[in-house]
Scaffold this active site. Structure first.
Site, mmCIF file in Angstrom:
data_model
loop_
_atom_site.group_PDB
_atom_site.id
_atom_site.type_symbol
_atom_site.label_atom_id
_atom_site.label_comp_id
_atom_site.label_asym_id
_atom_site.label_seq_id
_atom_site.Cartn_x
_atom_site.Cartn_y
_atom_site.Cartn_z
ATOM 1 N N LYS A 44 15.460 -15.097 24.222
ATOM 2 C CA LYS A 44 15.628 -13.644 23.524
ATOM 3 C C LYS A 44 14.862 -12.518 23.834
ATOM 4 O O LYS A 44 15.390 -11.659 23.851
ATOM 5 C CB LYS A 44 14.799 -14.791 21.866
ATOM 6 C CG LYS A 44 16.156 -14.945 20.709
ATOM 7 C CD LYS A 44 14.651 -16.122 20.146
ATOM 8 C CE LYS A 44 14.670 -15.214 18.955
ATOM 9 N NZ LYS A 44 13.682 -15.940 18.140
ATOM 10 N N LYS A 63 0.556 -1.183 0.408
ATOM 11 C CA LYS A 63 -0.184 -0.349 -0.290
ATOM 12 C C LYS A 63 0.642 1.447 -0.124
ATOM 13 O O LYS A 63 -0.166 2.090 0.313
ATOM 14 C CB LYS A 63 -1.112 0.528 1.501
ATOM 15 C CG LYS A 63 -2.180 -1.423 1.647
ATOM 16 C CD LYS A 63 -2.864 -1.363 2.466
ATOM 17 C CE LYS A 63 -3.443 -2.099 3.107
ATOM 18 N NZ LYS A 63 -5.073 -2.490 1.234
ATOM 19 N N SER A 64 2.327 1.294 0.087
ATOM 20 C CA SER A 64 2.915 2.329 0.374
ATOM 21 C C SER A 64 2.591 3.534 -0.937
ATOM 22 O O SER A 64 2.989 4.380 -0.585
ATOM 23 C CB SER A 64 4.547 2.103 0.339
ATOM 24 O OG SER A 64 4.317 1.042 1.205
ATOM 25 N N TYR A 124 -1.907 -6.465 9.478
ATOM 26 C CA TYR A 124 -2.802 -5.182 9.012
ATOM 27 C C TYR A 124 -3.138 -6.192 7.417
ATOM 28 O O TYR A 124 -2.786 -6.497 7.606
ATOM 29 C CB TYR A 124 -2.484 -4.141 8.605
ATOM 30 C CG TYR A 124 -2.400 -3.359 7.576
ATOM 31 C CD1 TYR A 124 0.156 -3.812 7.924
ATOM 32 C CD2 TYR A 124 -2.349 -3.734 6.022
ATOM 33 C CE1 TYR A 124 0.897 -3.656 6.456
ATOM 34 C CE2 TYR A 124 -1.478 -3.588 4.781
ATOM 35 C CZ TYR A 124 0.096 -3.468 5.143
ATOM 36 O OH TYR A 124 0.823 -3.251 4.052
ATOM 37 N N GLY A 178 11.584 -11.065 18.438
ATOM 38 C CA GLY A 178 11.939 -11.062 17.217
ATOM 39 C C GLY A 178 12.440 -9.705 16.662
ATOM 40 O O GLY A 178 12.316 -9.041 16.964
ATOM 41 N N LYS A 183 15.379 -6.026 5.096
ATOM 42 C CA LYS A 183 15.017 -5.201 6.078
ATOM 43 C C LYS A 183 16.735 -5.214 6.567
ATOM 44 O O LYS A 183 17.471 -4.551 6.869
ATOM 45 C CB LYS A 183 13.880 -5.313 7.736
ATOM 46 C CG LYS A 183 13.128 -4.220 6.580
ATOM 47 C CD LYS A 183 11.700 -4.360 8.020
ATOM 48 C CE LYS A 183 10.536 -3.987 7.043
ATOM 49 N NZ LYS A 183 9.916 -3.379 8.041
ATOM 50 N N ASN A 205 7.882 -14.173 25.676
ATOM 51 C CA ASN A 205 8.272 -14.723 24.177
ATOM 52 C C ASN A 205 8.769 -16.761 24.822
ATOM 53 O O ASN A 205 8.912 -16.567 25.804
ATOM 54 C CB ASN A 205 9.429 -14.439 24.056
ATOM 55 C CG ASN A 205 9.884 -14.427 22.335
ATOM 56 O OD1 ASN A 205 8.696 -14.890 21.715
ATOM 57 N ND2 ASN A 205 11.144 -15.782 21.870
ATOM 58 N N GLY A 249 -2.103 -2.916 12.655
ATOM 59 C CA GLY A 249 -0.925 -1.870 11.962
ATOM 60 C C GLY A 249 -1.001 -1.114 11.290
ATOM 61 O O GLY A 249 0.044 -1.163 10.442
HETATM 62 P P1 ATR Z 1 10.147 -11.023 12.640
HETATM 63 O O1 ATR Z 1 10.745 -10.216 12.279
HETATM 64 O O2 ATR Z 1 8.791 -11.141 12.554
HETATM 65 O O3 ATR Z 1 10.034 -10.587 14.533
HETATM 66 P P2 ATR Z 1 11.535 -13.549 13.736
HETATM 67 O O4 ATR Z 1 12.496 -12.345 14.335
HETATM 68 O O5 ATR Z 1 11.080 -14.638 13.284
HETATM 69 O O6 ATR Z 1 9.955 -12.788 12.559
HETATM 70 O O7 ATR Z 1 10.591 -13.507 15.612
HETATM 71 C C1 ATR Z 1 9.549 -14.449 15.430
HETATM 72 C C2 ATR Z 1 9.153 -14.187 16.580
HETATM 73 O O8 ATR Z 1 7.935 -14.978 16.759
HETATM 74 C C3 ATR Z 1 9.674 -14.713 17.952
HETATM 75 O O9 ATR Z 1 9.727 -14.215 18.865
HETATM 76 C C4 ATR Z 1 8.850 -15.748 18.110
HETATM 77 O O10 ATR Z 1 8.777 -16.619 19.251
HETATM 78 P P3 ATR Z 1 10.657 -17.875 19.392
HETATM 79 O O11 ATR Z 1 11.041 -16.880 19.590
HETATM 80 O O12 ATR Z 1 10.307 -18.823 20.001
HETATM 81 O O13 ATR Z 1 10.894 -18.288 17.938
HETATM 82 C C5 ATR Z 1 7.394 -15.479 17.854
HETATM 83 N N1 ATR Z 1 6.565 -16.545 17.260
HETATM 84 C C6 ATR Z 1 6.514 -17.277 16.377
HETATM 85 N N2 ATR Z 1 5.605 -17.848 16.022
HETATM 86 C C7 ATR Z 1 5.113 -18.400 17.225
HETATM 87 C C8 ATR Z 1 3.519 -19.245 17.582
HETATM 88 N N3 ATR Z 1 3.046 -19.980 17.553
HETATM 89 N N4 ATR Z 1 3.966 -18.699 19.218
HETATM 90 C C9 ATR Z 1 3.972 -17.569 19.857
HETATM 91 N N5 ATR Z 1 5.051 -16.649 19.125
HETATM 92 C C10 ATR Z 1 5.713 -17.463 18.276
#
Ligand code: ATR
Length: 298
Positions: free
Chosen positions: A164, A25-26, A241, A137, A75, A159, A261
């Protein structure tokens, strides 16, 4: 189709680069900002094959392009390409805005600022608010420093993988201490032991892209129970979003005010637009109007 700066010799050319990119949408958002402020510019889409990202960026700027927004999955590679990084970009470890100045590639991250501005629209001020963030993450990493600078009282990062969350707390503790904000880390299972209410609950996990929620139904109802004591509305926010996520559904059922979002997307774009066009802070873009127009089109 990819925008080519040489096709618009009389305009400043910008684009959003990603893979996939057609859904973005940018262009619509920046076109509306350009109209509001009478800017002679063109904003388009730039698809890049995963292997070609760096070359696509270099070619765009070599052809006279003025700035890029960067989205999934590039990114972190955009961050690695930069000669100069803002403090928000350094803290986030990823950038969503690129531009050239004096032959140097500059990077900024406005995702966190976008979130803060959108949340401010909801409650004027984030000062003294208590925030619960789900996830640790890349998306969450970019919002911690802007939230601290907005002087929230506390941020609890929850988390699935506790280490993390702890790592983020350790990374941002000094900045938090400087403004008297409390940072805490928690493993997801411990949500049911929380007893202090929150003002804002943010889903920053990547579950928005699937049909999962980071909360069990017991955890969601526990959060509703502890937040009941709040006089003000407790906002529950998903960074995603364009869809009703499982988290949004769950929180709505528990009586929370739920936000997606889209406002964050518009606000992060406004930061990029002001930065690229060197517009004074006093000239405020009408982000509410842009958001309303986008919602009507959804
Ligand atoms: P992004 O760039 O979208 O933040 P990422 O760096 O891979 O993607 O991070 C994903 C985040 O979503 C992490 O905090 C992950 O938890 P873990 O660190 O335990 O992997 C979290 N996440 C992904 N799927 C999940 C789920 N089904 N339940 C809870 N947390 C989840």
């Amino acid at each position: 189709m990819n925008i080519q700066p040489q096709d618009y010799p009389l305009q400043d050319v910008y684009a959003v680069i990603g893979n996939p990119i057609a859904h973005s949408k940018s262009p619509q958002i920046h076109e509306m900002f350009a109209k509001q402020t009478n800017q002679n510019m063109k904003y388009g889409l730039l698809f890049s094959e995963v292997d070609d990202f760096e070359k696509t960026v270099q070619d765009f700027f070599a052809a006279g392009g003025c700035g890029l927004n960067v989205t999934v999955p590039f990114k972190n590679r955009a961050f690695a390409m930069c000669d100069e990084l803002s403090s928000y970009a350094q803290a986030a470890g990823v950038v969503n805005i690129l531009w050239m100045e004096n032959g140097k590639l500059f990077g900024e991250n406005s995702d966190g600022l976008g979130l803060v501005k959108d949340l401010m629209g909801e409650s004027d001020n984030l000062k003294d608010r208590s925030v619960l963030i789900l996830g640790a993450g890349g998306a969450v990493q970019g919002v911690i420093l802007p939230l601290i600078k907005a002087q929230v009282a506390s941020i609890v990062i929850v988390n699935r993988t506790f280490e993390k969350a702890l790592e983020l707390v350790n990374r941002f503790n000094t900045e938090a201490e400087q403004v008297g904000a409390h940072l805490g880390a928690l493993e997801s299972h411990w949500i049911e032991n929380l007893d202090e209410p929150f003002d804002i609950i943010i889903n920053g996990t990547s579950t928005g892209l699937t049909s999962d929620s980071p909360l069990t139904s017991v955890q969601a109802s526990h959060l509703a129970m502890i937040c009941e004591t709040k006089e003000k509305t407790v906002v529950s926010y998903d960074m995603v979003y364009g869809k009703q996520t499982a988290f949004m559904q769950q929180m709505q059922e528990q009586g929370f005010v739920v936000k997606d979002g889209l406002g964050m997307l518009v606000e992060q774009a406004a930061v990029a637009f002001q930065l690229w066009r060197k517009l004074p802070d006093s000239l405020s873009l009408d982000t509410n109007l842009v958001l309303k127009t986008l919602r009507e089109g959804l």
